[in-house]
Scaffold this active site. Structure first.
Site, PDB file in Angstrom:
ATOM      1  N   LYS A  85       0.804  -1.226   0.000  1.00 17.00           N
ATOM      2  CA  LYS A  85       0.000   0.000   0.000  1.00 17.00           C
ATOM      3  C   LYS A  85       0.835   1.274   0.000  1.00 17.00           C
ATOM      4  CE  LYS A  85      -4.476  -1.558   1.516  1.00 17.00           C
ATOM      5  NZ  LYS A  85      -4.287  -2.979   1.904  1.00 17.00           N
ATOM      6  N   GLU A 107      -9.820   6.643   3.927  1.00 17.29           N
ATOM      7  CA  GLU A 107     -10.717   5.712   4.596  1.00 17.29           C
ATOM      8  C   GLU A 107      -9.912   4.450   4.860  1.00 17.29           C
ATOM      9  OE1 GLU A 107     -10.533   5.924   1.297  1.00 17.29           O
ATOM     10  OE2 GLU A 107      -9.990   3.823   1.032  1.00 17.29           O
ATOM     11  N   SER A 374       1.642  -9.802  -1.071  1.00 19.04           N
ATOM     12  CA  SER A 374       1.301  -8.383  -0.887  1.00 19.04           C
ATOM     13  C   SER A 374       1.696  -7.822   0.471  1.00 19.04           C
ATOM     14  CB  SER A 374      -0.191  -8.183  -1.121  1.00 19.04           C
ATOM     15  OG  SER A 374      -0.960  -9.054  -0.294  1.00 19.04           O
TER      16      SER A 374
HETATM   17  C1  LIG Z   1      -5.133  -4.056   1.637  1.00 15.73           C
HETATM   18  C2  LIG Z   1      -4.416  -5.303   1.356  1.00 15.73           C
HETATM   19  C3  LIG Z   1      -4.805  -6.167   0.301  1.00 15.73           C
HETATM   20  C4  LIG Z   1      -6.027  -5.950  -0.539  1.00 15.73           C
HETATM   21  O1  LIG Z   1      -6.041  -4.769  -1.280  1.00 15.73           O
HETATM   22  P1  LIG Z   1      -5.801  -4.694  -2.830  1.00 15.73           P
HETATM   23  O2  LIG Z   1      -6.119  -3.285  -3.162  1.00 15.73           O
HETATM   24  O3  LIG Z   1      -6.709  -5.662  -3.519  1.00 15.73           O
HETATM   25  O4  LIG Z   1      -4.383  -5.019  -3.084  1.00 15.73           O
HETATM   26  C5  LIG Z   1      -4.037  -7.292   0.058  1.00 15.73           C
HETATM   27  N1  LIG Z   1      -2.960  -7.586   0.811  1.00 15.73           N
HETATM   28  C6  LIG Z   1      -2.563  -6.795   1.835  1.00 15.73           C
HETATM   29  C7  LIG Z   1      -1.363  -7.200   2.629  1.00 15.73           C
HETATM   30  C8  LIG Z   1      -3.267  -5.632   2.141  1.00 15.73           C
HETATM   31  O5  LIG Z   1      -2.866  -4.867   3.156  1.00 15.73           O
END
Ligand SMILES: *Cc1c(COP(=O)(O)O)cnc(C)c1O
Length: 395
Positions: A85, A107, A374
């Site tokens: 993010k 948000e 992610s």
């Molecule tokens: C917020 C988040 C997601 C989901 O959000 P996307 O916008 O679909 O990427 C996935 N993995 C992690 C670690 C997150 O913090």
């Protein structure tokens, strides 16, 4: 109709008339910025010196051995603040500064985007307010504490279901009144145009790096690229540089929660219908009257009733495929990644890993796939321990 705002039948700008000019100004400022080498140099400076990029493309040796195909993990979990993010937040806040804004709002549901925004706001000396559903504030105490330590004000939203959907409505309402000096930092590839485009641009660093890294070791493109899908930002970033490479299969993994058939899931692609939410037209979970349904997933970050408009388009055009993984499948994959590779992933990311295991069984040893990891799982340790206790794994 502003055609460039659409991805096929999806996207658009479904906002109050008073925000239309603001969105147009934002689009112009964004296009100028990304074509200004000085801006991009600054952006990449912070990505490298502050976020810690580039992130490794790690060859998961033991998993590859077990599942019979080459599995590479794009390590977004190693970024500062522990997930992808921050890539987007740094880009948007630099843009806010360039536009002369002094305040940012955001948000947040699970708190991850709130923490990333509070981090960027501290770094660039911006006043920061984060809207969060009352219920989420209770569930995510640690992230609320983090945001406050970073100097942000967390506002409790008490309407509707007291969760992310309601916090987002409140943030949009506030923005409509304060856009003069305030920038709205959106955390996923959702919202009115140009947000889906901006978020994709700032997250595409993931696939730009991964494509080159994979080329360096394998001398070719991967066969499959995969990522989990909440709103769709890490996945669109992971897909971006591969979309025109027709031989690369793109797979987005949604949360099937307790199982799609139970109604308790977050699979907007599998069971959603086109509708309008948060300024965009896309696939959304709705009841037969068109009311937005609550999503369910063990991972707070995938718990969103919609998906970004470009994903809706990629699905309908057949370029990308979307699948769903249950809570149980994700938790099994999470534990396996811990034990076999020494990596504790976010539960969101574990959904992509779980599907990677299924997919690998249909691939051979010379093929390869890249899975976007992610985020890291430290934030999820309480959820994981409750889950394991319930399952009896711990005793
Ligand atoms: C917020 C988040 C997601 C989901 O959000 P996307 O916008 O679909 O990427 C996935 N993995 C992690 C670690 C997150 O913090």
């Amino acid at each position: 109709m502003n055609k460039k705002a659409y991805y096929g039948a999806f996207g658009g700008q479904f906002v109050a008339e008073s925000l239309m000019n603001t969105l147009e100004e934002l689009d112009v400022a964004f296009e100028e910025a990304i074509h200004d080498p000085k801006f991009m140099e600054q952006y990449h400076y912070y990505l490298s010196q502050y976020v810690g990029r580039e992130t490794p493309l790690y060859y998961a040796e033991r998993l590859s051995e077990k599942y019979g195909t080459k599995i590479y993990l794009k390590r977004e979990d190693l970024n500062h603040t522990g997930a992808h993010k921050i890539n987007n937040v740094i880009g948007q806040i630099l843009l806010a500064k360039r536009m002369g804004k002094t305040k940012v709002i955001a948000e947040t549901g699970a708190g991850q985007h709130g923490v990333a925004t509070a981090t960027g706001a501290a770094l660039f000396n911006m006043e920061c307010t984060v809207y969060m559903g009352k219920e989420d504030i209770e569930r995510q105490k640690l992230n609320v504490m983090r945001m406050e330590m970073l100097g942000a004000k967390v506002v409790s939203v008490e309407s509707g279901s007291n969760t992310l959907k309601d916090a987002t409505n409140e943030a949009i309402r506030t923005w409509a009144k304060t856009a003069e000096d305030t920038f709205y930092v959106i955390g996923s590839a959702v919202g009115p145009y140009p947000y889906p485009k901006m978020v994709k641009e700032f997250q595409s660093v993931i696939s730009r790096e991964a494509k080159r890294q994979h080329m360096e070791v394998e001398g070719r493109n991967p066969d499959v690229v995969m990522a989990c899908v909440g709103g769709g930002s890490n996945s669109i970033g992971m897909f971006a540089d591969f979309i025109d490479e027709k031989d690369v299969e793109l797979i987005g993994v949604e949360a099937a929660g307790l199982g799609i058939e139970t109604g308790k899931h977050a699979s907007a692609m599998a069971l959603g219908e086109p509708g309008v939410l948060h300024g965009m037209k896309s696939y959304l979970l709705q009841d037969t009257d068109g009311n937005i349904q609550l999503a369910h997933s063990i991972s707070a970050g995938l718990d969103y009733p919609g998906v970004g408009p470009e994903h809706a388009y990629l699905r309908d055009s057949g370029r990308a495929k979307y699948v769903a993984i249950t809570d149980v499948e994700a938790m099994d994959a999470l534990m396996e990644l811990c034990k076999l590779e020494g990596i504790i992933p976010a539960i969101e990311s574990a959904h992509a890993v779980a599907y990677a295991f299924k997919k690998a069984k249909k691939m051979n040893r010379n093929q390869s796939m890249i899975v976007c990891l992610s985020g890291r799982g430290d934030k999820d340790v309480n959820t994981i321990s409750d889950y394991l206790a319930g399952k009896g794994y711990l005793n």
